[in-house]
Structure formats: C-alpha cells, structure tokens
Write a protein that holds these residues in place. Structure first.
Motif, short mmCIF file in Angstrom:
data_model
loop_
_atom_site.label_atom_id
_atom_site.label_comp_id
_atom_site.label_asym_id
_atom_site.label_seq_id
_atom_site.Cartn_x
_atom_site.Cartn_y
_atom_site.Cartn_z
N GLU A 44 0.81 -1.22 0.00
CA GLU A 44 0.00 0.00 0.00
C GLU A 44 0.84 1.27 0.00
N ARG A 45 2.05 1.22 0.57
CA ARG A 45 2.87 2.45 0.63
C ARG A 45 3.24 2.95 -0.76
N GLU A 46 3.21 2.05 -1.76
CA GLU A 46 3.52 2.47 -3.13
C GLU A 46 2.43 3.36 -3.71
N SER A 47 1.29 3.44 -3.03
CA SER A 47 0.24 4.37 -3.46
C SER A 47 0.76 5.80 -3.42
N TRP A 48 1.69 6.07 -2.49
CA TRP A 48 2.27 7.41 -2.40
C TRP A 48 3.12 7.72 -3.62
N ARG A 49 3.82 6.71 -4.15
CA ARG A 49 4.61 6.92 -5.36
C ARG A 49 3.69 7.24 -6.54
N ALA A 50 2.58 6.50 -6.61
CA ALA A 50 1.61 6.75 -7.69
C ALA A 50 1.01 8.14 -7.55
N ALA A 51 0.68 8.53 -6.31
CA ALA A 51 0.10 9.85 -6.06
C ALA A 51 1.08 10.95 -6.45
N PHE A 52 2.35 10.73 -6.16
CA PHE A 52 3.39 11.70 -6.52
C PHE A 52 3.46 11.87 -8.03
N GLY A 53 3.50 10.74 -8.77
CA GLY A 53 3.57 10.82 -10.22
C GLY A 53 2.38 11.54 -10.83
N LEU A 54 1.19 11.26 -10.32
CA LEU A 54 -0.01 11.94 -10.82
C LEU A 54 0.01 13.42 -10.50
N THR A 55 0.49 13.77 -9.31
CA THR A 55 0.55 15.19 -8.93
C THR A 55 1.51 15.96 -9.82
N VAL A 56 2.67 15.37 -10.12
CA VAL A 56 3.64 16.01 -11.01
C VAL A 56 3.00 16.33 -12.36
N THR A 57 2.28 15.36 -12.91
CA THR A 57 1.66 15.54 -14.22
C THR A 57 0.53 16.57 -14.18
N ILE A 58 -0.27 16.55 -13.13
CA ILE A 58 -1.38 17.49 -13.02
C ILE A 58 -0.86 18.92 -12.91
N VAL A 59 0.22 19.12 -12.14
CA VAL A 59 0.83 20.44 -12.04
C VAL A 59 1.36 20.88 -13.40
N TRP A 60 1.98 19.98 -14.13
CA TRP A 60 2.50 20.27 -15.47
C TRP A 60 1.37 20.77 -16.37
N ILE A 61 0.25 20.04 -16.39
CA ILE A 61 -0.89 20.41 -17.24
C ILE A 61 -1.45 21.78 -16.84
N TYR A 62 -1.56 22.03 -15.54
CA TYR A 62 -2.08 23.31 -15.07
C TYR A 62 -1.21 24.47 -15.53
N ILE A 63 0.09 24.32 -15.40
CA ILE A 63 1.00 25.40 -15.79
C ILE A 63 0.89 25.70 -17.28
N GLU A 64 0.83 24.67 -18.11
CA GLU A 64 0.75 24.87 -19.56
C GLU A 64 -0.59 25.53 -19.93
N LEU A 65 -1.67 25.11 -19.29
CA LEU A 65 -2.96 25.73 -19.56
C LEU A 65 -2.97 27.20 -19.12
N LEU A 66 -2.36 27.48 -17.99
CA LEU A 66 -2.29 28.85 -17.49
C LEU A 66 -1.53 29.74 -18.47
N ARG A 67 -0.44 29.24 -19.02
CA ARG A 67 0.34 30.00 -19.99
C ARG A 67 -0.45 30.21 -21.28
N ILE A 68 -1.14 29.18 -21.74
CA ILE A 68 -1.91 29.32 -22.98
C ILE A 68 -3.00 30.38 -22.83
N LEU A 69 -3.72 30.33 -21.71
CA LEU A 69 -4.79 31.31 -21.49
C LEU A 69 -4.21 32.73 -21.34
N ALA A 70 -3.05 32.83 -20.70
CA ALA A 70 -2.42 34.13 -20.55
C ALA A 70 -2.00 34.71 -21.90
N ILE A 71 -1.49 33.85 -22.77
CA ILE A 71 -1.05 34.29 -24.09
C ILE A 71 -2.24 34.78 -24.91
#
Length: 272
Positions: free
Chosen positions: A241-268
């Motif tokens: 079960e502790r590996e759920s934290w590794r999965a959560a970390f990977g998903l969080t990294v990707t979600i932050v990536w998507i948010y930043i790119e969307l923020l930049r696109i809307l700003a442009i």
C-alpha cells in the motif's frame, strides 16, 4: 515490461515484476486487492493518497495567495514592486525546492510519504505565487480557466484511457519520456539564455511560447496516460500500500505540469 518513467522506475511492481494479479481499475480485481486496509495498493488507496497530496498543494497555494495580501500599487493599476518581488521569491523557492524533492522522490527506492507531502507543499507555494501574478497581469479568468481546464483534461484523459481501452506499448512509453526530457531541456536552455538576453522565446508569451505551451499540454496528457498505465500495472502486481504514495506523486507532477501549460496558454490568448 520495464518502465522508463523515472517516477515509477525504482519500483519493480510498476514494471510488472511484483506479481501476476490482474487489475483494470476495479474490473476483475481479486477480492483481496479491492479494499483499503488490506496491505495492498488499490485504486482506492491511490485516489486517497492523490487526494491528500493535491489537498496539501491547494492548501499551500491558498495560504500563499492569501498570505501575500494585496499586491496592487497605490495607483490601483500596477503591481507594487516590493510585493511583486515577494511573489517572485516565493515562486522561486517553491519551484526549485519542488524540483529538488521531485528528483529525490523520483530516484528514491523507498517511498517516503513525508517527502511526497513536502513536495506537494512546495509546489503549492509555487502555484499560489505564480497564479496570483498571472491573475493580476492577465485578468481573473486565466486562473479559473486553467483550474477548470486541468480538471477537464484529467477527467477526459481518464475516460478515454478507460473506455477506449488504450494500450501503452514500449515504443509509446519510450517516445513520450524522451519527448518530456527534451522539452524540459529546451525550456531550461531558453531560461539560461534569457539570463544573457538571448532567449528564443520558448518560455515567453509570443508565438514560440504559444507553440511550446501547446506542445507541453499535449505531452502532459500523454504523460497522464502513462501514469494511469503505471498505476494499473502496480495494482496488478500486488504492490504494498505504501507504493500508493509513489503513484500519487507521479499523478501530482503531471497534473501540475498540465495546469502550468494551460495557465500559460490562457495568458497568451488574453494578452493578444
């Protein structure tokens, strides 16, 4: 099949080496693997841990946003230089601190929940400070739009992955990871050249910046597909079960990536 994702490569289970149990996000999972508290990683435990990391991130972002107070200058139009510097400093602390912990979490063999939560907190500081500057610079709609767009992108990608039964092959995985590292390398190069006044606009708000953000958003969606595949493999392998934290970390990294790119696109687009 060996994983090329640095977030999951340290865990044998995410590479299909930890067991033979089959899992398909709740379909055909043996009863011993379907509930929290069984000692095994499940879709439920991944969702729970991801909820915790994203909750910490959002809380840190909100504290940063509110804690920096009103940053508008006395003229009511521009940003106060001193407060702008505070936001810039906070964003740099969050960005570089988060990057360091991301590297530690990616290559650390034993998953550390504390480090994953610390990463989420630092990313929250970065997101909160950066989002506030973007809202003040480009209007209130960019942050709301980026948040809603990120939710839609994650939900849409998960739906497509599930209902279209997307299969992730070795070549697809290799090309996406290679493209991600290439994208980051070009972004860092442009940032470095920017210090000497020779930026080619990859991180800017012109046509090149728009192109890079669209490419980055596409990469983020592909990375999300890889994340879902890696989680599915981990559940199927019967990881602890502790590996759920590794999965959560990977998903969080990707979600932050998507948010930043969307923020930049809307700003442009708003800037135009």
């Amino acid at each position: 099949m060996q994983s090329n994702n640095p977030v999951f490569a340290r865990s044998e289970g995410f590479n299909g080496k930890g067991g033979t149990a089959y899992a398909d996000f709740g379909v055909g999972v043996p009863a011993t693997h379907t509930g929290a508290g069984t000692g095994r990683m499940t879709v439920d435990t991944v969702v729970q841990k991801t909820g915790i990391t994203l909750g910490v991130l959002v809380l840190a972002a909100a504290v940063t946003w509110i804690g920096t107070g009103d940053v508008v200058a006395s003229d009511g139009l521009s940003i106060d230089p001193g407060k702008a510097q505070t936001l810039y400093t906070l964003s740099m602390i969050g960005a570089f601190g988060g990057f360091i912990l991301a590297m530690v979490n990616s290559f650390k063999r034993a998953t550390s929940p504390a480090l994953v939560v610390a990463y989420a907190a630092l990313e929250g500081v970065f997101i909160g400070a950066m989002s506030k500057v973007f809202q003040l610079s480009f209007g209130p709609g960019v942050v709301t739009g980026a948040v809603l767009g990120t939710v839609a992108a994650v939900a849409g990608t998960l739906a497509a992955y599930k209902f279209f039964d997307i299969q992730v092959g070795a070549k697809f995985r290799t090309w996406v990871i290679a493209a991600m590292f290439g994208f980051v390398a070009v972004s860092l190069l442009d940032m470095l050249l920017g210090f000497f006044g020779n930026s080619f606009g990859f991180n800017g708000f012109g046509p090149m910046g728009l192109l890079s953000s669209v490419l980055g958003l596409g990469l983020g969606v592909l990375m999300l597909i890889l994340d879902f595949d890696f989680v599915e493999r981990g559940v199927a392998a019967g990881l602890p079960e502790r590996e759920s934290w590794r999965a959560a970390f990977g998903l969080t990294v990707t979600i932050v990536w998507i948010y930043i790119e969307l923020l930049r696109i809307l700003a442009i687009f708003t800037r135009r």
